[in-house]
Design an enzyme around this catalytic site. Structure first.
Site, PDB file in Angstrom:
ATOM      1  N   GLY A 240       0.828  -1.204   0.000  1.00  0.00           N
ATOM      2  CA  GLY A 240       0.000   0.000   0.000  1.00  0.00           C
ATOM      3  C   GLY A 240       0.859   1.249   0.000  1.00  0.00           C
ATOM      4  N   THR A 244       1.495   4.730   5.016  1.00  0.00           N
ATOM      5  CA  THR A 244       0.913   3.643   5.840  1.00  0.00           C
ATOM      6  C   THR A 244       2.002   2.629   6.204  1.00  0.00           C
ATOM      7  OG1 THR A 244      -1.052   3.900   4.453  1.00  0.00           O
ATOM      8  CG2 THR A 244      -1.051   2.058   5.990  1.00  0.00           C
ATOM      9  N   GLY A 245       2.883   2.359   5.247  1.00  0.00           N
ATOM     10  CA  GLY A 245       3.989   1.420   5.498  1.00  0.00           C
ATOM     11  C   GLY A 245       4.860   1.889   6.656  1.00  0.00           C
ATOM     12  N   GLU A 262       5.629  -3.569   0.701  1.00  0.00           N
ATOM     13  CA  GLU A 262       5.678  -3.306  -0.747  1.00  0.00           C
ATOM     14  C   GLU A 262       4.902  -2.015  -0.950  1.00  0.00           C
ATOM     15  OE1 GLU A 262       4.863  -2.771  -4.138  1.00  0.00           O
ATOM     16  OE2 GLU A 262       3.664  -4.617  -4.321  1.00  0.00           O
ATOM     17  N   CYS A 296       1.311  -0.283  -8.483  1.00  0.00           N
ATOM     18  CA  CYS A 296       2.620   0.132  -7.971  1.00  0.00           C
ATOM     19  C   CYS A 296       3.653   0.025  -9.075  1.00  0.00           C
ATOM     20  CB  CYS A 296       3.004  -0.695  -6.751  1.00  0.00           C
ATOM     21  SG  CYS A 296       2.846  -2.444  -7.006  1.00  0.00           S
TER      22      CYS A 296
HETATM   23  P1  NDP Z   1      -3.424   2.548   2.167  1.00  0.00           P
HETATM   24  O1  NDP Z   1      -1.978   2.269   2.356  1.00  0.00           O
HETATM   25  O2  NDP Z   1      -4.096   3.401   3.183  1.00  0.00           O
HETATM   26  O3  NDP Z   1      -4.275   1.177   2.129  1.00  0.00           O
HETATM   27  C1  NDP Z   1      -3.735  -0.083   1.870  1.00  0.00           C
HETATM   28  C2  NDP Z   1      -4.233  -1.103   2.900  1.00  0.00           C
HETATM   29  O4  NDP Z   1      -3.752  -0.739   4.198  1.00  0.00           O
HETATM   30  C3  NDP Z   1      -5.759  -1.162   3.032  1.00  0.00           C
HETATM   31  O5  NDP Z   1      -6.156  -2.480   3.343  1.00  0.00           O
HETATM   32  C4  NDP Z   1      -5.996  -0.237   4.233  1.00  0.00           C
HETATM   33  O6  NDP Z   1      -7.238  -0.458   4.866  1.00  0.00           O
HETATM   34  C5  NDP Z   1      -4.842  -0.630   5.117  1.00  0.00           C
HETATM   35  N1  NDP Z   1      -4.492   0.356   6.127  1.00  0.00           N
HETATM   36  C6  NDP Z   1      -4.689   1.708   6.086  1.00  0.00           C
HETATM   37  N2  NDP Z   1      -4.218   2.273   7.220  1.00  0.00           N
HETATM   38  C7  NDP Z   1      -3.733   1.272   7.982  1.00  0.00           C
HETATM   39  C8  NDP Z   1      -3.120   1.224   9.283  1.00  0.00           C
HETATM   40  N3  NDP Z   1      -2.921   2.324  10.010  1.00  0.00           N
HETATM   41  N4  NDP Z   1      -2.732   0.027   9.786  1.00  0.00           N
HETATM   42  C9  NDP Z   1      -2.925  -1.102   9.063  1.00  0.00           C
HETATM   43  N5  NDP Z   1      -3.511  -1.116   7.830  1.00  0.00           N
HETATM   44  C10 NDP Z   1      -3.896   0.056   7.303  1.00  0.00           C
HETATM   45  O7  NDP Z   1      -3.612   3.166   0.737  1.00  0.00           O
HETATM   46  P2  NDP Z   1      -4.839   4.046   0.173  1.00  0.00           P
HETATM   47  O8  NDP Z   1      -5.916   3.127  -0.192  1.00  0.00           O
HETATM   48  O9  NDP Z   1      -5.173   5.147   1.139  1.00  0.00           O
HETATM   49  O10 NDP Z   1      -4.197   4.711  -1.129  1.00  0.00           O
HETATM   50  C11 NDP Z   1      -3.480   5.943  -1.015  1.00  0.00           C
HETATM   51  C12 NDP Z   1      -2.291   5.976  -1.958  1.00  0.00           C
HETATM   52  O11 NDP Z   1      -1.410   4.915  -1.666  1.00  0.00           O
HETATM   53  C13 NDP Z   1      -2.638   5.795  -3.436  1.00  0.00           C
HETATM   54  O12 NDP Z   1      -3.004   6.989  -4.027  1.00  0.00           O
HETATM   55  C14 NDP Z   1      -1.325   5.290  -3.980  1.00  0.00           C
HETATM   56  O13 NDP Z   1      -0.468   6.384  -4.238  1.00  0.00           O
HETATM   57  C15 NDP Z   1      -0.757   4.471  -2.823  1.00  0.00           C
HETATM   58  N6  NDP Z   1      -1.019   3.022  -2.978  1.00  0.00           N
HETATM   59  C16 NDP Z   1       0.000   2.254  -3.424  1.00  0.00           C
HETATM   60  C17 NDP Z   1      -0.202   0.905  -3.615  1.00  0.00           C
HETATM   61  C18 NDP Z   1       0.882   0.036  -4.123  1.00  0.00           C
HETATM   62  O14 NDP Z   1       0.623  -1.094  -4.530  1.00  0.00           O
HETATM   63  N7  NDP Z   1       2.115   0.492  -4.102  1.00  0.00           N
HETATM   64  C19 NDP Z   1      -1.504   0.275  -3.373  1.00  0.00           C
HETATM   65  C20 NDP Z   1      -2.514   1.179  -2.877  1.00  0.00           C
HETATM   66  C21 NDP Z   1      -2.248   2.492  -2.693  1.00  0.00           C
HETATM   67  P3  NDP Z   1      -8.508   0.432   4.431  1.00  0.00           P
HETATM   68  O15 NDP Z   1      -8.830   0.052   3.028  1.00  0.00           O
HETATM   69  O16 NDP Z   1      -9.524   0.035   5.396  1.00  0.00           O
HETATM   70  O17 NDP Z   1      -8.077   1.875   4.535  1.00  0.00           O
END
Ligand code: NDP
Length: 496
Positions: A240, A244-245, A262, A296
């Site tokens: 993600g 968040t990471g 990742e 990504c």
């Molecule tokens: P997030 O990182 O917030 O979400 C990814 C996952 O993490 C979801 O299951 C989310 O749950 C969960 N999550 C969110 N906050 C927490 C936390 N504090 N502790 C544990 N798990 C958590 O990404 P977004 O959906 O907000 O996307 C935002 C941006 O991130 C995008 O615009 C893009 O730039 C990037 N992104 C990159 C990805 C990649 O593959 N590299 C994939 C997705 C996003 P929930 O859905 O409930 O929020």
């Protein structure tokens, strides 16, 4: 299939989506549900259980007990995880249309893209069904002793998955964790849990003992954080956002959990003046606009040699103009909507900022005018040139169909600009000159470098490790390295 309550909603038959705990579909502890809406038109796809931290704790407890049971060899006959993964792979293939349809309705991508993702998942299961972590016997200085190095499972794994490739990204975590002998609790993204829950049914059919695989739906801040901080979870595998990471890494440090992160990427593609321009245009087109730019490993920045820039831009514009926006379920659609309103607003902001900083808008730059698309989160394929390096389309990860094109005067210039990013996930270079290609491959700061090569239809290849340099992540998924990231190394020394 199990626990199916048929209902008729709009045009689709669906099951009632619940948490998948200990091999069964159950309500959340509060019995609360929430709605999943189709990003192409806002229609209701279905409702799903809203999991809580209490549900997440229950899932981890079930996973913990199942892991201990299997480690102690209490199942009779002992389980053959390779066989189960292979059977699950066959079932995924048999259910491709249903899984892909559900994913398109909840995520927005085209049905062809969803089917490709499901096939990739089936292949992932098959690949890990046949893979074993490496062990070895080592000669040590005392010849009377025997040293054995083995890979053991870590225990309970938490897999946290985003919405852009809900099944593909979940699949690598699930398959490698199970193949290495772990149990796993998966939290899908809040907006894309439906196709994931259907996978639970298939694993029941494939004969996976209860508790080894659990799905908890619910928000990242509640369910996600409980999984990350629960003392029984030994490893967190997250895909993600980079922000968040960082939060997950901080939380996981409390008891030094293993983490694989990742994260975001702002992947450059470099097109040299001796490149096969048509092939490079196709790679850029597919790399930027597949899955509406929400990957990504999508191409996010283009560095083109000055001499060929006009012809490159003209050809790319011509092909990008032919993209057909629409509902992913329609066969003529070649690009679906952006996944959600916040994502649409983010892409819009990034494009506006880039134009305000002086960029030239070549194509797109806003929502389509067609009334048919007005209820969805659509954004036109967008190209901008004369881009300032400080603009948001260059400095941030753009998760949408907008591409900055920047001219460069040499390979050194291109590499320097490509590396001037906090990210380092992927990079691509197009040239017919082997020496130039080798230089770029060596100097580009990225976990994966593609030379005159387009990633596979699923986005990448399961057989090779994938992950990021710099702020694109920690550790690797996929391949044997991915499998081994779900293990601990144990050395045993036998005296005489
Ligand atoms: P997030 O990182 O917030 O979400 C990814 C996952 O993490 C979801 O299951 C989310 O749950 C969960 N999550 C969110 N906050 C927490 C936390 N504090 N502790 C544990 N798990 C958590 O990404 P977004 O959906 O907000 O996307 C935002 C941006 O991130 C995008 O615009 C893009 O730039 C990037 N992104 C990159 C990805 C990649 O593959 N590299 C994939 C997705 C996003 P929930 O859905 O409930 O929020």
């Amino acid at each position: 299939m199990n626990k199916r309550n048929w209902e008729f909603r709009e045009t689709f038959f669906v099951l009632t989506y619940k948490l998948f705990l200990n091999g069964e579909f159950v309500d959340s502890s509060t019995k609360e549900t929430y709605e999943i809406r189709n990003p192409a038109n806002g229609s209701l796809v279905d409702t799903v259980a809203r999991g809580t931290p209490e549900d997440a704790r229950a899932a981890v407890d079930f996973a913990y007990d199942a892991f201990k049971r299997e480690r102690q060899g209490s199942s009779a006959p002992p389980i053959n995880i390779s066989r189960i993964l292979q059977v699950a792979s066959d079932l995924v293939r048999q259910n491709e249309t249903e899984l892909a349809t559900t994913m398109t309705l909840e995520q927005g991508k085209t049905i062809a893209e969803s089917k490709g993702e499901i096939r990739f998942f089936a292949h992932t299961l098959e690949y890990y069904a046949g893979l074993k972590a490496r062990g070895s016997q080592v000669n040590i200085s005392d010849p009377s002793k025997l040293a054995v190095v083995e890979k053991e499972p870590v225990g309970v794994v938490a897999g946290i998955v985003p919405w852009n490739n809900p099944i593909l990204l979940m699949g690598a975590k699930l398959a490698s964790a199970l193949a290495a002998g772990n149990s796993i609790v998966i939290k899908p993204a809040s907006t894309t849990p439906l196709s994931t829950l259907k996978v639970g049914e298939l694993f029941v059919k494939a004969g996976l003992p209860k508790g080894l695989l659990n799905f908890v739906t619910g928000s990242g801040e509640t369910v996600g954080e409980e999984l990350v901080t629960n003392p029984k979870t030994r490893k967190v595998s997250f895909t993600g956002d980079t922000a968040t990471g960082k939060r997950i890494m901080q939380l996981a440090s409390s008891n030094l959990k293993r983490v694989t992160l990742e994260l975001g990427g702002s992947n450059p593609i470099i097109v040299a003046d001796d490149a096969d321009i048509d092939a490079a245009v196709n790679a850029t087109l597919n790399g930027r606009f597949r899955n509406c730019g929400q990957g990504c490993m999508c191409v996010k920045r283009t560095y083109v040699f000055e001499k060929i820039a006009p012809i490159f831009v003209e050809k790319l514009k011509s092909k990008a103009s032919a993209i057909v926006l629409g509902d992913g379920m329609k066969p003529e659609t070649t690009m679906g909507p952006v996944h959600s309103k916040p994502q649409l607003e983010k892409v819009s902001r990034q494009v506006s900022d880039t134009i305000e900083k002086g960029a030239n808008l070549v194509l797109g730059g806003g929502a389509p005018s067609s009334p048919e698309l007005s209820k969805g989160f659509f954004y036109l394929p967008t190209l901008v040139t004369d881009v300032d390096q400080t603009s948001k389309l260059v400095s941030e990860e753009c998760f949408g169909p907008a591409l900055p094109i920047i001219t460069v005067d040499s390979m050194d210039d291109a590499i320097e600009q490509a590396n001037s990013s906090i990210y380092g996930l992927g990079a691509s270079v197009w040239t017919k000159d082997l020496a130039r290609a080798k230089k770029a491959a060596r100097e580009l700061e990225a976990g994966t470098v593609l030379v005159n090569s387009l990633y596979g239809a699923g986005g990448w290849e399961i057989e090779v490790p994938m992950g990021g340099f710099k702020q694109s992540g920690v550790g690797r998924e996929y391949g044997i390295e991915g499998l081994e990231s779900y293990t601990e190394t144990k050395t045993t020394i036998y005296g005489s």
